[in-house]
Design an enzyme around this catalytic site. Structure first.
Site, mmCIF file in Angstrom:
data_model
loop_
_atom_site.group_PDB
_atom_site.id
_atom_site.type_symbol
_atom_site.label_atom_id
_atom_site.label_comp_id
_atom_site.label_asym_id
_atom_site.label_seq_id
_atom_site.Cartn_x
_atom_site.Cartn_y
_atom_site.Cartn_z
ATOM 1 N N ASP A 1 -23.846 48.436 10.814
ATOM 2 C CA ASP A 1 -24.816 48.940 9.834
ATOM 3 C C ASP A 1 -24.533 48.294 8.477
ATOM 4 O O ASP A 1 -23.719 47.357 8.375
ATOM 5 C CB ASP A 1 -24.831 50.479 9.789
ATOM 6 C CG ASP A 1 -23.578 51.083 9.146
ATOM 7 O OD1 ASP A 1 -22.687 50.329 8.688
ATOM 8 O OD2 ASP A 1 -23.504 52.325 9.086
ATOM 9 N N CYS B 1 -19.199 50.291 11.812
ATOM 10 C CA CYS B 1 -19.942 51.007 10.763
ATOM 11 C C CYS B 1 -18.887 51.433 9.726
ATOM 12 O O CYS B 1 -17.822 50.823 9.656
ATOM 13 C CB CYS B 1 -20.777 52.155 11.312
ATOM 14 S SG CYS B 1 -19.876 53.524 12.057
ATOM 15 N N THR C 1 -17.010 54.171 9.538
ATOM 16 C CA THR C 1 -15.825 54.707 10.221
ATOM 17 C C THR C 1 -15.677 54.208 11.657
ATOM 18 O O THR C 1 -14.618 54.388 12.263
ATOM 19 C CB THR C 1 -15.925 56.241 10.306
ATOM 20 O OG1 THR C 1 -17.148 56.560 10.992
ATOM 21 C CG2 THR C 1 -15.925 56.881 8.919
ATOM 22 N N GLY C 2 -16.738 53.684 12.226
ATOM 23 C CA GLY C 2 -16.757 53.329 13.650
ATOM 24 C C GLY C 2 -17.170 54.510 14.512
ATOM 25 O O GLY C 2 -17.421 54.359 15.715
ATOM 26 N N GLY D 1 -19.879 57.007 14.133
ATOM 27 C CA GLY D 1 -21.293 57.224 14.464
ATOM 28 C C GLY D 1 -21.837 56.170 15.408
ATOM 29 O O GLY D 1 -22.532 56.479 16.391
ATOM 30 N N HIS E 1 -6.443 51.150 30.872
ATOM 31 C CA HIS E 1 -6.582 52.426 31.596
ATOM 32 C C HIS E 1 -8.014 52.941 31.659
ATOM 33 O O HIS E 1 -8.385 53.608 32.622
ATOM 34 C CB HIS E 1 -5.707 53.503 30.936
ATOM 35 C CG HIS E 1 -4.244 53.268 31.128
ATOM 36 N ND1 HIS E 1 -3.284 54.187 30.754
ATOM 37 C CD2 HIS E 1 -3.559 52.211 31.653
ATOM 38 C CE1 HIS E 1 -2.073 53.711 31.040
ATOM 39 N NE2 HIS E 1 -2.213 52.516 31.571
ATOM 40 N N ASN E 2 -8.795 52.704 30.623
ATOM 41 C CA ASN E 2 -10.140 53.315 30.545
ATOM 42 C C ASN E 2 -11.266 52.310 30.740
ATOM 43 O O ASN E 2 -12.439 52.685 30.743
ATOM 44 C CB ASN E 2 -10.331 54.030 29.199
ATOM 45 C CG ASN E 2 -9.120 54.848 28.786
ATOM 46 O OD1 ASN E 2 -8.451 54.534 27.802
ATOM 47 N ND2 ASN E 2 -8.799 55.871 29.549
ATOM 48 N N HIS F 1 -6.440 54.412 37.768
ATOM 49 C CA HIS F 1 -7.306 54.414 36.582
ATOM 50 C C HIS F 1 -8.781 54.252 36.974
ATOM 51 O O HIS F 1 -9.659 54.790 36.314
ATOM 52 C CB HIS F 1 -6.886 53.318 35.611
ATOM 53 C CG HIS F 1 -5.463 53.459 35.177
ATOM 54 N ND1 HIS F 1 -5.017 54.569 34.497
ATOM 55 C CD2 HIS F 1 -4.380 52.656 35.365
ATOM 56 C CE1 HIS F 1 -3.710 54.438 34.264
ATOM 57 N NE2 HIS F 1 -3.314 53.296 34.792
ATOM 58 N N ARG G 1 -10.219 57.601 37.797
ATOM 59 C CA ARG G 1 -10.482 58.419 36.598
ATOM 60 C C ARG G 1 -11.688 57.905 35.823
ATOM 61 O O ARG G 1 -12.480 58.693 35.297
ATOM 62 C CB ARG G 1 -9.221 58.444 35.716
ATOM 63 C CG ARG G 1 -8.096 59.208 36.381
ATOM 64 C CD ARG G 1 -6.760 58.952 35.746
ATOM 65 N NE ARG G 1 -5.704 59.632 36.506
ATOM 66 C CZ ARG G 1 -4.427 59.356 36.389
ATOM 67 N NH1 ARG G 1 -4.025 58.430 35.535
ATOM 68 N NH2 ARG G 1 -3.539 60.000 37.111
#
Ligand code: RB5
Length: 146
Positions: free
Chosen positions: A8, A65, A67-68, A70, A98-99, A133, A136
């Site tokens: 943004d 953005c 803060t990252g 939103g 892992h994610n 992983h 999950r």
């Protein structure tokens, strides 16, 4: 590898620096963000990059953005997206191992460009470890179909 980038008004300068950094590393970068510092709505850009990643138009996404927060929340509403907000490299690396995150977000008003570069490199160089992983991650992705 193709990386989609979105931002943004709060992150125009950082986006430009990040684009150059990625290009210097040999990545192809697609700019989905704004190049104007006039106030705009971050969900537009979170969704754009989220859809590009989910559709396979790009391999991975980076969102910036203030803060990252939103912009990553918006991207995470797109089916197939796993976006993470990171202000340090350890979580960035683990979020891929892992994610299996496919979008990295951070805040231009939170971290500086050198830390952003470290976080990006750590994230891009890490590989998903699969195994337990995968189960999950599958559980996370199943939530959106309930
Ligand atoms: C814009 O002022 C700001 O709210 C936005 O960049 C972001 O920090 C939102 O999460």
């Amino acid at each position: 590898m193709k990386i989609g980038i979105g931002n943004d008004h709060s992150a125009v300068e950082m986006k430009q620096e990040v684009m150059k950094f990625l290009q210097d590393l040999g990545y192809e970068v697609v700019n989905y963000g704004t190049d104007s510092t006039e106030s705009c709505d971050y969900p537009v850009y979170g969704e754009k990059v989220g859809r590009a990643v989910a559709a396979g138009d790009v391999d991975l996404g980076i969102l910036i953005c203030g803060t990252g927060v939103g912009i990553s929340l918006a991207a995470n509403k797109v089916k197939g997206v796993r976006a993470v907000v990171c202000s340090e490299p350890y979580s960035a690396r683990l979020s891929r191992q892992h994610n299996n995150t496919n979008i990295l977000a951070f805040g231009a008003r939170v971290i500086g460009i050198e830390l952003a570069k470290m976080i990006i490199e750590e994230w891009l160089n890490a590989e998903f470890e699969g195994g337990r992983h995968q189960r999950r991650v599958d559980m996370i992705m199943a939530i959106q179909d309930k």
